[in-house]
Design a protein around this motif. Structure first.
Motif, short mmCIF file in Angstrom:
data_model
loop_
_atom_site.label_atom_id
_atom_site.label_comp_id
_atom_site.label_asym_id
_atom_site.label_seq_id
_atom_site.Cartn_x
_atom_site.Cartn_y
_atom_site.Cartn_z
N TRP A 37 1.21 -1.41 0.09
CA TRP A 37 -0.13 0.31 0.22
C TRP A 37 1.04 1.45 0.35
N THR A 41 0.79 4.05 -2.49
CA THR A 41 1.15 5.62 -2.49
C THR A 41 1.96 6.23 -3.15
N THR A 44 1.05 6.76 -6.80
CA THR A 44 0.10 7.48 -7.37
C THR A 44 0.46 8.93 -7.24
N ALA A 45 1.40 8.52 -6.25
CA ALA A 45 1.22 10.35 -5.72
C ALA A 45 2.42 11.04 -7.53
#
Length: 75
Positions: A37, A41, A44-45
């Motif tokens: 995860w 994350t 994605t950032a």
């Protein structure tokens, strides 16, 4: 169904009736894949920042043009 948890057999069992050992086993199984995860994350950032860097000049120009057109109607 609120207030229900599932066991391995996927039979809904009220959470307050699960034995403590079963709750501990369920907690260990549901601990999740934290490194996975975190990676999702961060990726994605990174994508958001990359797209923002490429699209920022066009979006700034679009916003400035839109505000100028709205301001000219009031004038």
């Amino acid at each position: 169904m609120p207030g229900l948890m599932t066991t391995r057999s996927t039979t809904p069992v009220p959470a307050r009736r699960m034995p403590p050992a079963a709750l501990r086993r369920a907690a260990r199984r549901d601990a999740g894949d934290v490194p996975g995860w975190v990676l999702v994350t961060l990726m994605t950032a990174g994508l958001v920042l990359a797209i923002w860097a490429v699209a920022s000049p066009a979006l700034t120009d679009l916003f400035t043009t839109a505000i100028a057109r709205v301001a000219s109607f009031g004038g």
